[in-house]
Scaffold this motif. Structure first.
Motif, short mmCIF file in Angstrom:
data_model
loop_
_atom_site.label_atom_id
_atom_site.label_comp_id
_atom_site.label_asym_id
_atom_site.label_seq_id
_atom_site.Cartn_x
_atom_site.Cartn_y
_atom_site.Cartn_z
N LEU A 44 0.82 -1.22 0.00
CA LEU A 44 0.00 0.00 0.00
C LEU A 44 0.85 1.26 0.00
O LEU A 44 0.46 2.28 -0.59
N GLY A 45 2.00 1.22 0.65
CA GLY A 45 2.89 2.38 0.62
C GLY A 45 3.40 2.65 -0.78
O GLY A 45 3.46 3.80 -1.23
N ILE A 46 3.78 1.60 -1.49
CA ILE A 46 4.25 1.75 -2.86
C ILE A 46 3.12 2.24 -3.77
O ILE A 46 3.33 3.11 -4.62
N VAL A 47 1.92 1.68 -3.58
CA VAL A 47 0.78 2.12 -4.38
C VAL A 47 0.48 3.60 -4.11
O VAL A 47 0.23 4.37 -5.04
N GLY A 48 0.54 4.00 -2.86
CA GLY A 48 0.32 5.41 -2.53
C GLY A 48 1.36 6.32 -3.16
O GLY A 48 1.04 7.40 -3.64
N ALA A 49 2.61 5.87 -3.17
CA ALA A 49 3.67 6.67 -3.79
C ALA A 49 3.49 6.76 -5.30
O ALA A 49 3.69 7.83 -5.89
N VAL A 50 3.10 5.67 -5.92
CA VAL A 50 2.91 5.67 -7.37
C VAL A 50 1.71 6.53 -7.76
O VAL A 50 1.73 7.21 -8.78
N LEU A 51 0.68 6.53 -6.94
CA LEU A 51 -0.51 7.32 -7.24
C LEU A 51 -0.32 8.82 -7.02
O LEU A 51 -1.18 9.61 -7.39
N GLY A 52 0.78 9.22 -6.41
CA GLY A 52 1.05 10.64 -6.30
C GLY A 52 1.44 11.14 -4.94
O GLY A 52 1.84 12.29 -4.80
N GLY A 57 4.33 8.18 0.82
CA GLY A 57 4.11 6.79 0.43
C GLY A 57 5.35 5.94 0.61
O GLY A 57 5.29 4.81 1.09
N TRP A 58 6.50 6.49 0.21
CA TRP A 58 7.75 5.74 0.40
C TRP A 58 8.09 5.61 1.88
O TRP A 58 8.61 4.58 2.32
N TYR A 59 7.81 6.64 2.66
CA TYR A 59 8.04 6.55 4.11
C TYR A 59 7.15 5.48 4.74
O TYR A 59 7.58 4.76 5.65
N ALA A 60 5.93 5.36 4.26
CA ALA A 60 5.02 4.34 4.78
C ALA A 60 5.52 2.94 4.43
O ALA A 60 5.43 2.02 5.25
#
Length: 80
Positions: A44-52, A57-60
């Protein structure tokens, strides 16, 4: 004039939700199940980072890895 930041994605609410849930899963990885919640938090962190939601997102994702490692160490310490 062309916009110089046309390639950057704007942060969406879906990205922010994925990032917040990833942080919650990072905490749950420490106390409940390191493997399941750590892996879901990273995804989910990677998905959040990719979505913007780039930096958060990367910290998560990193927090989920750290939470999974801490949770695994705690489980190993409690079982021995």
């Amino acid at each position: 004039m062309a916009d110089m930041h046309a390639t950057a994605r704007p942060r969406s609410s879906a990205a922010r939700i994925c990032t917040i849930v990833a942080f919650v899963f990072a905490v749950l990885a420490i106390f409940v199940s390191p493997l399941i919640f750590g892996l879901l938090g990273v995804i989910l962190g990677i998905v959040g980072a990719v979505l913007g939601d780039k930096p958060l997102g990367w910290y998560a994702a990193i927090a989920s890895v750290v939470g999974a490692v801490i949770g695994a160490v705690l489980v190993a310490a409690l079982l021995n």
